[in-house]
Scaffold this motif. Structure first.
Motif, PDB file in Angstrom:
ATOM      1  N   ALA A  11      -6.008   9.849 -19.501  1.00 50.63           N
ATOM      2  CA  ALA A  11      -5.633   9.553 -20.888  1.00 50.63           C
ATOM      3  C   ALA A  11      -4.925   8.198 -20.970  1.00 50.63           C
ATOM      4  O   ALA A  11      -5.252   7.379 -21.839  1.00 50.63           O
ATOM      5  N   GLN A  12      -3.971   7.960 -20.085  1.00 50.11           N
ATOM      6  CA  GLN A  12      -3.248   6.688 -20.109  1.00 50.11           C
ATOM      7  C   GLN A  12      -4.193   5.514 -19.853  1.00 50.11           C
ATOM      8  O   GLN A  12      -4.084   4.460 -20.492  1.00 50.11           O
ATOM      9  N   THR A  13      -5.134   5.689 -18.936  1.00 46.52           N
ATOM     10  CA  THR A  13      -6.118   4.647 -18.654  1.00 46.52           C
ATOM     11  C   THR A  13      -6.972   4.384 -19.884  1.00 46.52           C
ATOM     12  O   THR A  13      -7.235   3.231 -20.242  1.00 46.52           O
ATOM     13  N   SER A  14      -7.386   5.451 -20.565  1.00 49.70           N
ATOM     14  CA  SER A  14      -8.211   5.265 -21.770  1.00 49.70           C
ATOM     15  C   SER A  14      -7.427   4.528 -22.851  1.00 49.70           C
ATOM     16  O   SER A  14      -8.000   3.712 -23.581  1.00 49.70           O
ATOM     17  N   PHE A  15      -6.122   4.768 -22.940  1.00 53.11           N
ATOM     18  CA  PHE A  15      -5.302   4.074 -23.944  1.00 53.11           C
ATOM     19  C   PHE A  15      -5.240   2.579 -23.656  1.00 53.11           C
ATOM     20  O   PHE A  15      -5.360   1.754 -24.566  1.00 53.11           O
ATOM     21  N   VAL A  16      -5.067   2.226 -22.387  1.00 55.86           N
ATOM     22  CA  VAL A  16      -5.002   0.808 -22.001  1.00 55.86           C
ATOM     23  C   VAL A  16      -6.333   0.127 -22.307  1.00 55.86           C
ATOM     24  O   VAL A  16      -6.380  -0.964 -22.887  1.00 55.86           O
ATOM     25  N   ILE A  17      -7.426   0.783 -21.940  1.00 55.50           N
ATOM     26  CA  ILE A  17      -8.751   0.202 -22.156  1.00 55.50           C
ATOM     27  C   ILE A  17      -9.056   0.108 -23.648  1.00 55.50           C
ATOM     28  O   ILE A  17      -9.541  -0.926 -24.132  1.00 55.50           O
ATOM     29  N   THR A  18      -8.766   1.161 -24.393  1.00 56.56           N
ATOM     30  CA  THR A  18      -9.028   1.152 -25.831  1.00 56.56           C
ATOM     31  C   THR A  18      -8.219   0.065 -26.534  1.00 56.56           C
ATOM     32  O   THR A  18      -8.730  -0.609 -27.431  1.00 56.56           O
ATOM     33  N   TYR A 104     -18.251  -9.393 -23.612  1.00 57.53           N
ATOM     34  CA  TYR A 104     -18.227  -8.724 -22.307  1.00 57.53           C
ATOM     35  C   TYR A 104     -17.365  -9.516 -21.324  1.00 57.53           C
ATOM     36  O   TYR A 104     -16.582  -8.944 -20.566  1.00 57.53           O
ATOM     37  N   GLY A 105     -17.475 -10.835 -21.367  1.00 52.81           N
ATOM     38  CA  GLY A 105     -16.642 -11.685 -20.523  1.00 52.81           C
ATOM     39  C   GLY A 105     -15.165 -11.526 -20.857  1.00 52.81           C
ATOM     40  O   GLY A 105     -14.310 -11.484 -19.960  1.00 52.81           O
ATOM     41  N   GLU A 106     -14.853 -11.432 -22.143  1.00 54.24           N
ATOM     42  CA  GLU A 106     -13.467 -11.246 -22.569  1.00 54.24           C
ATOM     43  C   GLU A 106     -12.925  -9.887 -22.114  1.00 54.24           C
ATOM     44  O   GLU A 106     -11.772  -9.789 -21.685  1.00 54.24           O
ATOM     45  N   LEU A 111      -9.527  -6.721 -18.379  1.00 54.74           N
ATOM     46  CA  LEU A 111      -9.377  -5.602 -17.435  1.00 54.74           C
ATOM     47  C   LEU A 111      -9.198  -6.059 -15.989  1.00 54.74           C
ATOM     48  O   LEU A 111      -8.774  -5.282 -15.140  1.00 54.74           O
ATOM     49  N   ARG A 112      -9.512  -7.322 -15.727  1.00 55.51           N
ATOM     50  CA  ARG A 112      -9.427  -7.854 -14.357  1.00 55.51           C
ATOM     51  C   ARG A 112      -8.059  -7.605 -13.700  1.00 55.51           C
ATOM     52  O   ARG A 112      -8.014  -7.175 -12.546  1.00 55.51           O
ATOM     53  N   PRO A 113      -6.932  -7.840 -14.401  1.00 56.03           N
ATOM     54  CA  PRO A 113      -5.647  -7.591 -13.741  1.00 56.03           C
ATOM     55  C   PRO A 113      -5.471  -6.139 -13.274  1.00 56.03           C
ATOM     56  O   PRO A 113      -4.858  -5.888 -12.244  1.00 56.03           O
ATOM     57  N   TRP A 114      -6.015  -5.206 -14.037  1.00 55.32           N
ATOM     58  CA  TRP A 114      -5.932  -3.794 -13.646  1.00 55.32           C
ATOM     59  C   TRP A 114      -6.806  -3.530 -12.434  1.00 55.32           C
ATOM     60  O   TRP A 114      -6.391  -2.842 -11.501  1.00 55.32           O
ATOM     61  N   LEU A 118      -6.161  -2.992  -7.228  1.00 54.28           N
ATOM     62  CA  LEU A 118      -6.709  -2.130  -6.174  1.00 54.28           C
ATOM     63  C   LEU A 118      -7.395  -2.953  -5.094  1.00 54.28           C
ATOM     64  O   LEU A 118      -8.074  -3.933  -5.402  1.00 54.28           O
ATOM     65  N   PRO A 119      -7.276  -2.533  -3.844  1.00 52.90           N
ATOM     66  CA  PRO A 119      -8.059  -3.182  -2.791  1.00 52.90           C
ATOM     67  C   PRO A 119      -9.556  -2.972  -3.062  1.00 52.90           C
ATOM     68  O   PRO A 119      -9.950  -2.021  -3.752  1.00 52.90           O
ATOM     69  N   LYS A 120     -10.378  -3.850  -2.515  1.00 55.02           N
ATOM     70  CA  LYS A 120     -11.838  -3.792  -2.758  1.00 55.02           C
ATOM     71  C   LYS A 120     -12.418  -2.410  -2.464  1.00 55.02           C
ATOM     72  O   LYS A 120     -13.245  -1.907  -3.215  1.00 55.02           O
ATOM     73  N   ASP A 121     -12.011  -1.784  -1.352  1.00 54.73           N
ATOM     74  CA  ASP A 121     -12.538  -0.454  -1.019  1.00 54.73           C
ATOM     75  C   ASP A 121     -12.207   0.565  -2.105  1.00 54.73           C
ATOM     76  O   ASP A 121     -13.038   1.400  -2.464  1.00 54.73           O
ATOM     77  N   ASP A 122     -10.989   0.490  -2.644  1.00 56.53           N
ATOM     78  CA  ASP A 122     -10.607   1.407  -3.717  1.00 56.53           C
ATOM     79  C   ASP A 122     -11.373   1.100  -5.004  1.00 56.53           C
ATOM     80  O   ASP A 122     -11.719   2.013  -5.761  1.00 56.53           O
ATOM     81  N   GLN A 123     -11.642  -0.174  -5.259  1.00 51.62           N
ATOM     82  CA  GLN A 123     -12.441  -0.544  -6.426  1.00 51.62           C
ATOM     83  C   GLN A 123     -13.833   0.077  -6.325  1.00 51.62           C
ATOM     84  O   GLN A 123     -14.341   0.631  -7.311  1.00 51.62           O
ATOM     85  N   HIS A 124     -14.435  -0.002  -5.150  1.00 52.54           N
ATOM     86  CA  HIS A 124     -15.775   0.588  -4.966  1.00 52.54           C
ATOM     87  C   HIS A 124     -15.727   2.099  -5.121  1.00 52.54           C
ATOM     88  O   HIS A 124     -16.609   2.700  -5.729  1.00 52.54           O
TER      89      HIS A 124
END
Length: 136
Positions: A11-18, A104-106, A111-114, A118-124
């Motif tokens: 829910a918190q993640t959806s709030f940040v993204i929204t 899409y670029g914006e 979202l890039r800072p979020w 995470l380390p690359k492995d966690d991102q994947h």
């Protein structure tokens, strides 16, 4: 992690993204739903209006109004479906494609800072898990 913590985290993640999507949409004179329309059409040449309505969870009449407004701005165009003349397809115009690509670029930059926390492995791993959650 408990189910409650997982639900709260989602829910918190959806709030940040929204919040990011709403801000970017407003800066580009697009509602959150219009932003979703552009996101769906960005990677498709054409899409049936009925399919787009289903993907958005909207009635066809509600989608018609959204498409009307975007069409008046020269961002989308309608055309008869090649296989079913009763059906109508919608597609981005070159201006609409340019807007969708820029937005899409914006979104990516917002979202890039979020993501970069995470380390690359966690991102994947997160990418894999998110797509699993979204499977029908």
């Amino acid at each position: 992690m408990s189910t409650d913590n997982l639900v709260d985290g989602l829910a918190q993640t959806s709030f940040v993204i929204t919040a990011s999507l709403s801000r970017i949409g407003a800066e580009n004179d697009l509602s959150l739903t219009q932003l979703r329309v552009f996101g769906i059409l960005r990677d498709r040449e054409r899409l049936r209006m009925s399919t787009l309505a289903d993907l958005l969870g909207l009635e066809k009449s509600s989608l018609s109004g959204l498409v009307d407004r975007a069409e008046q701005r020269g961002l989308v165009e309608r055309a008869p479906n090649a296989d079913d003349k009763r059906a109508v397809d919608v597609a981005l115009t070159p201006s609409g494609q340019e807007l969708a690509t820029r937005v899409y670029g914006e979104v990516t930059e917002a979202l890039r800072p979020w993501i970069d926390r995470l380390p690359k492995d966690d991102q994947h791993m997160l990418e894999h898990l998110l797509w699993r959650l979204l499977e029908p």
